[in-house]
Design a protein around this motif. Structure first.
Motif, PDB file in Angstrom:
ATOM      1  N   ALA A  21      43.272  39.093  43.489  1.00  0.00           N
ATOM      2  CA  ALA A  21      43.963  37.831  43.217  1.00  0.00           C
ATOM      3  C   ALA A  21      45.473  38.059  43.189  1.00  0.00           C
ATOM      4  O   ALA A  21      45.963  39.002  42.572  1.00  0.00           O
ATOM      5  CB  ALA A  21      43.490  37.244  41.892  1.00  0.00           C
ATOM      6  N   GLY A  22      46.194  37.214  43.893  1.00  0.00           N
ATOM      7  CA  GLY A  22      47.644  37.297  43.925  1.00  0.00           C
ATOM      8  C   GLY A  22      48.192  38.338  44.893  1.00  0.00           C
ATOM      9  O   GLY A  22      49.402  38.526  44.973  1.00  0.00           O
ATOM     10  N   SER A  23      47.322  38.991  45.650  1.00  0.00           N
ATOM     11  CA  SER A  23      47.784  40.029  46.577  1.00  0.00           C
ATOM     12  C   SER A  23      48.102  39.481  47.969  1.00  0.00           C
ATOM     13  O   SER A  23      48.488  40.237  48.853  1.00  0.00           O
ATOM     14  CB  SER A  23      46.748  41.149  46.689  1.00  0.00           C
ATOM     15  OG  SER A  23      45.570  40.663  47.307  1.00  0.00           O
ATOM     16  N   GLY A  24      47.880  38.180  48.162  1.00  0.00           N
ATOM     17  CA  GLY A  24      48.209  37.569  49.442  1.00  0.00           C
ATOM     18  C   GLY A  24      47.091  37.582  50.462  1.00  0.00           C
ATOM     19  O   GLY A  24      47.305  37.196  51.606  1.00  0.00           O
ATOM     20  N   GLU A  63      47.798  45.433  50.321  1.00  0.00           N
ATOM     21  CA  GLU A  63      49.206  45.438  50.729  1.00  0.00           C
ATOM     22  C   GLU A  63      49.423  46.231  52.010  1.00  0.00           C
ATOM     23  O   GLU A  63      50.410  46.033  52.707  1.00  0.00           O
ATOM     24  CB  GLU A  63      50.072  45.998  49.602  1.00  0.00           C
ATOM     25  CG  GLU A  63      50.142  45.063  48.413  1.00  0.00           C
ATOM     26  CD  GLU A  63      50.776  45.679  47.175  1.00  0.00           C
ATOM     27  OE1 GLU A  63      51.135  46.880  47.205  1.00  0.00           O
ATOM     28  OE2 GLU A  63      50.906  44.943  46.178  1.00  0.00           O
ATOM     29  N   SER A  88      43.252  36.331  51.862  1.00  0.00           N
ATOM     30  CA  SER A  88      42.272  35.249  51.772  1.00  0.00           C
ATOM     31  C   SER A  88      40.890  35.874  51.784  1.00  0.00           C
ATOM     32  O   SER A  88      40.581  36.687  52.663  1.00  0.00           O
ATOM     33  CB  SER A  88      42.397  34.314  52.969  1.00  0.00           C
ATOM     34  OG  SER A  88      43.678  33.748  53.019  1.00  0.00           O
ATOM     35  N   ARG A 124      44.586  46.856  45.408  1.00  0.00           N
ATOM     36  CA  ARG A 124      45.826  46.119  45.683  1.00  0.00           C
ATOM     37  C   ARG A 124      46.672  46.878  46.703  1.00  0.00           C
ATOM     38  O   ARG A 124      47.278  46.278  47.585  1.00  0.00           O
ATOM     39  CB  ARG A 124      46.581  45.844  44.394  1.00  0.00           C
ATOM     40  CG  ARG A 124      45.823  44.827  43.521  1.00  0.00           C
ATOM     41  CD  ARG A 124      46.575  44.429  42.296  1.00  0.00           C
ATOM     42  NE  ARG A 124      47.652  43.514  42.586  1.00  0.00           N
ATOM     43  CZ  ARG A 124      47.514  42.205  42.824  1.00  0.00           C
ATOM     44  NH1 ARG A 124      46.327  41.678  42.857  1.00  0.00           N
ATOM     45  NH2 ARG A 124      48.560  41.455  43.040  1.00  0.00           N
ATOM     46  N   GLN A 174      38.713  39.282  41.858  1.00  0.00           N
ATOM     47  CA  GLN A 174      39.691  39.225  40.781  1.00  0.00           C
ATOM     48  C   GLN A 174      40.766  40.310  40.963  1.00  0.00           C
ATOM     49  O   GLN A 174      41.944  40.061  40.747  1.00  0.00           O
ATOM     50  CB  GLN A 174      39.003  39.373  39.437  1.00  0.00           C
ATOM     51  CG  GLN A 174      39.923  39.145  38.256  1.00  0.00           C
ATOM     52  CD  GLN A 174      39.155  39.150  36.946  1.00  0.00           C
ATOM     53  OE1 GLN A 174      38.127  39.816  36.806  1.00  0.00           O
ATOM     54  NE2 GLN A 174      39.661  38.402  35.985  1.00  0.00           N
TER      55      GLN A 174
END
Length: 177
Positions: free
Chosen positions: A144-147, A102, A149, A98, A141
């Motif tokens: 997921a949700g880290s922005g 970021e 694609s 993550r 997984q």
């Protein structure tokens, strides 16, 4: 590193650089590189490799000793982020990946490659601790949700040594938003 071969040079982050081969690959192609590893010995070896084989890259690589799990990289600044064979237990891996996601600049490319979970029984080499192995689905997984694609997520066979031995890797390529 073929994932990055067609991209214009920019800022790259090599997470878990080890002996620095990926950092040197980027720098030899004009990229400015931040190469991070928790091991002082790995950084020492990377600098020695650079001095022996690619001294012209000295002004393009910053060697950083840091723990990517507890010290995430700068956010939103890298056009390319490579995470190669960072084999950690799931919670630590998720935190590191993550952080890597970021760190991507908008439109940047993230490559994650590591020994696949099935490598223990179907491939050769790599860690023998199943707790540090993962699949491409695990990485998806984790991200997921880290922005990002997801562009590619698969298991890939990699020839190892002579004699036709094969290792199995999990490979994920993602693009920053």
């Amino acid at each position: 590193m073929e994932t990055f071969s067609g991209l214009p040079a920019g800022a790259a982050l090599d997470v878990a650089t080890g002996e620095g081969r990926h950092a040197l690959w980027f720098a030899s192609r004009g990229w400015t590189v931040t190469a991070v590893d928790f091991s002082a010995e790995a950084i020492r070896k990377a600098r020695a490799l650079q001095e022996a084989h690619a001294p012209e890259t000295a002004d393009r690589i910053e060697w950083v000793r840091a723990d990517v799990v507890s010290e995430p990289p700068r956010r939103g600044v890298y056009d390319a982020v490579a995470v190669a064979y960072l084999q950690l237990p799931a919670v630590q891996r998720r935190r590191a990946l993550r952080g890597a996601a970021e760190a991507l600049a908008p439109g940047g490319t993230l490559l994650v490659v590591g020994h696949d979970s099935v490598n223990l029984t179907e491939g050769v080499g790599g860690p023998q601790d199943p707790a540090v192995l993962f699949t491409a689905a695990d990485v998806v997984q984790d991200l997921a949700g880290s922005g990002v694609s997801i562009l590619r997520a698969e298991r890939v066979a990699r020839p190892v040594g002579e004699g036709g031995a094969t290792a199995l890797d999990a490979v994920v390529v993602a693009r920053g938003a």
